[in-house]
Motif scaffolding. Structure first.
Motif, PDB file in Angstrom:
ATOM      1  N   ASN A  94       0.801  -1.225   0.000  1.00 21.27           N
ATOM      2  CA  ASN A  94       0.000   0.000   0.000  1.00 21.27           C
ATOM      3  C   ASN A  94       0.834   1.276   0.000  1.00 21.27           C
ATOM      4  O   ASN A  94       0.283   2.373   0.109  1.00 21.27           O
ATOM      5  CB  ASN A  94      -0.953  -0.008   1.204  1.00 21.27           C
ATOM      6  N   TRP A  95       2.156   1.147  -0.132  1.00 18.64           N
ATOM      7  CA  TRP A  95       3.035   2.312  -0.191  1.00 18.64           C
ATOM      8  C   TRP A  95       3.136   2.794  -1.636  1.00 18.64           C
ATOM      9  O   TRP A  95       2.998   2.026  -2.584  1.00 18.64           O
ATOM     10  CB  TRP A  95       4.428   1.967   0.308  1.00 18.64           C
ATOM     11  N   THR A  96       3.430   4.076  -1.802  1.00 21.65           N
ATOM     12  CA  THR A  96       3.784   4.630  -3.103  1.00 21.65           C
ATOM     13  C   THR A  96       5.284   4.925  -3.113  1.00 21.65           C
ATOM     14  O   THR A  96       5.951   4.892  -2.069  1.00 21.65           O
ATOM     15  CB  THR A  96       3.032   5.933  -3.387  1.00 21.65           C
ATOM     16  N   GLU A  97       5.810   5.230  -4.292  1.00 20.61           N
ATOM     17  CA  GLU A  97       7.225   5.608  -4.375  1.00 20.61           C
ATOM     18  C   GLU A  97       7.498   6.817  -3.485  1.00 20.61           C
ATOM     19  O   GLU A  97       8.530   6.883  -2.801  1.00 20.61           O
ATOM     20  CB  GLU A  97       7.597   5.923  -5.824  1.00 20.61           C
ATOM     21  N   LEU A  98       6.569   7.759  -3.465  1.00 15.13           N
ATOM     22  CA  LEU A  98       6.758   8.951  -2.633  1.00 15.13           C
ATOM     23  C   LEU A  98       6.744   8.589  -1.151  1.00 15.13           C
ATOM     24  O   LEU A  98       7.539   9.124  -0.363  1.00 15.13           O
ATOM     25  CB  LEU A  98       5.671   9.976  -2.949  1.00 15.13           C
ATOM     26  N   ASP A  99       5.854   7.675  -0.741  1.00 11.29           N
ATOM     27  CA  ASP A  99       5.849   7.219   0.652  1.00 11.29           C
ATOM     28  C   ASP A  99       7.201   6.620   1.030  1.00 11.29           C
ATOM     29  O   ASP A  99       7.723   6.871   2.125  1.00 11.29           O
ATOM     30  CB  ASP A  99       4.765   6.142   0.861  1.00 11.29           C
ATOM     31  N   VAL A 100       7.751   5.812   0.116  1.00 11.15           N
ATOM     32  CA  VAL A 100       9.037   5.162   0.383  1.00 11.15           C
ATOM     33  C   VAL A 100      10.108   6.209   0.627  1.00 11.15           C
ATOM     34  O   VAL A 100      10.870   6.126   1.595  1.00 11.15           O
ATOM     35  CB  VAL A 100       9.435   4.242  -0.791  1.00 11.15           C
ATOM     36  N   TRP A 101      10.168   7.216  -0.229  1.00 10.52           N
ATOM     37  CA  TRP A 101      11.207   8.238  -0.073  1.00 10.52           C
ATOM     38  C   TRP A 101      10.999   9.084   1.182  1.00 10.52           C
ATOM     39  O   TRP A 101      11.964   9.448   1.868  1.00 10.52           O
ATOM     40  CB  TRP A 101      11.259   9.127  -1.313  1.00 10.52           C
ATOM     41  N   ARG A 102       9.751   9.394   1.503  1.00 16.18           N
ATOM     42  CA  ARG A 102       9.504  10.176   2.717  1.00 16.18           C
ATOM     43  C   ARG A 102       9.875   9.371   3.965  1.00 16.18           C
ATOM     44  O   ARG A 102      10.397   9.925   4.940  1.00 16.18           O
ATOM     45  CB  ARG A 102       8.027  10.595   2.765  1.00 16.18           C
ATOM     46  N   TYR A 103       9.614   8.077   3.922  1.00 14.66           N
ATOM     47  CA  TYR A 103       9.975   7.233   5.063  1.00 14.66           C
ATOM     48  C   TYR A 103      11.488   7.098   5.160  1.00 14.66           C
ATOM     49  O   TYR A 103      12.050   7.119   6.262  1.00 14.66           O
ATOM     50  CB  TYR A 103       9.320   5.864   4.919  1.00 14.66           C
ATOM     51  N   ILE A 104      12.157   6.940   4.041  1.00 18.25           N
ATOM     52  CA  ILE A 104      13.622   6.882   4.032  1.00 18.25           C
ATOM     53  C   ILE A 104      14.197   8.150   4.643  1.00 18.25           C
ATOM     54  O   ILE A 104      15.152   8.098   5.428  1.00 18.25           O
ATOM     55  CB  ILE A 104      14.129   6.691   2.589  1.00 18.25           C
TER      56      ILE A 104
END
Length: 315
Positions: free
Chosen positions: A201-211
């Motif tokens: 359920n993550w997006t690419e943007l979610d991944v980068w914000r979490y990183i």
């Protein structure tokens, strides 16, 4: 808890503020729940790990899910032999730092003994399916964690968090179970296994914000750098053992970065000046193409390229 995958700097507890659960907290909580469910329900899980951003995120979440205990299952990388050196060095450094066990299935071994034949175009991504399935059978893995997200590509959008595969590793839409209220059905017969996607359920943007929030270290090629590349099919590809440039193609020194990493023969770079996480996030926010649609030639082979590979057992 997350220090093993972070850059030097103030440690992050990874815990939300009292009474506050933002979008990233909710996604993290769901992923950790999935990891713990699988650990309690399956006998021999494994995490697919290439050293890319999504699989690195999986390892980070697994560390959090079981800390202070170690991650209770190994990592598996199906290595095409055509990976970028920076990524392989990063992969090995993370494994050593966290004390994890890494299983590597080298595609070259399957080519050498005749189980696979090198493709005329030099691309080895489609050759990963057989080594992956053979490794699952040989090691008796019954749950295989992957970093698939539903915003990447249409074949991934219809996947469950827990996706049943038959004794031949194949995906059958008629055998997939409904998933209601975070209730996951991992039931499987002998010889079958389940693919598990904690960041579905993550997006690419979610991944980068979490990183960014977790200060997670990534291979350097995810950030802007200078590299000699050549133009093919609208993508900037790097020179390597996979071949190229050829014909009228010529190397040019460009300032680029990679949105996704994989087999060098089909993974392109994008022109970019983004050297910081803030700049990468701004770039991803403005993009109208997924990272796979923009930089993965193997996904462009046909309209159903990934769908076909999923049915065969790769994804």
């Amino acid at each position: 808890m997350s220090a093993g995958l972070t850059r030097p700097g103030p440690p992050s507890s990874g815990l939300p503020s009292p009474g506050v659960l933002d979008a990233l907290d909710a996604l993290e909580s769901e992923a950790i729940h999935v990891f713990r469910e699988v650990a309690g329900e399956f006998d021999r899980p494994v995490i697919l790990f290439s050293g890319g951003k999504d699989s690195t995120l999986l390892v980070h979440l697994a560390v959090k899910a079981f800390a202070p205990a170690p991650v209770p299952f190994p990592l598996l990388h199906v290595d095409t032999g055509h990976n970028y050196p920076e990524v392989i060095e990063f992969r090995d450094a993370i494994v050593e730092r966290l004390g994890l066990r890494l299983e590597v299935a080298h595609v070259q071994d399957w080519i050498d003994d005749g189980r696979l034949t090198e493709r005329a175009d030099g691309t080895r991504n489609p050759l990963q399916t057989v080594p992956l399935l053979d490794s699952i059978v040989e090691k008796k893995f019954d749950a295989v964690f992957g970093g698939g997200r539903r915003d990447e590509e249409r074949a991934r959008a219809k996947e469950r968090v827990m996706s049943l595969r038959d004794a031949f590793g194949r995906w059958d839409p008629r055998k997939q179970r409904p998933e209601l209220w975070n209730l996951y059905n991992g039931r499987h017969a002998a010889g079958e296994h389940v693919r598990v996607f904690p960041i579905s359920n993550w997006t690419e943007l979610d991944v980068w914000r979490y990183i960014q929030r977790e200060n997670i270290e990534l291979p350097s090629i995810y950030y802007s750098h200078q590299r000699e590349v050549f133009r093919r099919d609208g993508m900037w590809l790097a020179e390597g053992p996979w071949g190229g440039p050829r014909g009228n193609e010529s190397l040019e020194l460009r300032t680029v970065r990679y949105r996704t990493v994989g087999d060098g023969s089909c993974t392109g770079a994008v022109e970019s000046t983004a050297t910081t996480l803030d700049e990468v996030i701004a770039e991803v926010t403005a993009s109208r193409l997924t990272e796979r649609g923009a930089t993965r030639a193997d996904d462009r082979m046909s309209e159903a390229a990934m769908e076909d590979r999923k049915r065969e057992g790769y994804f």
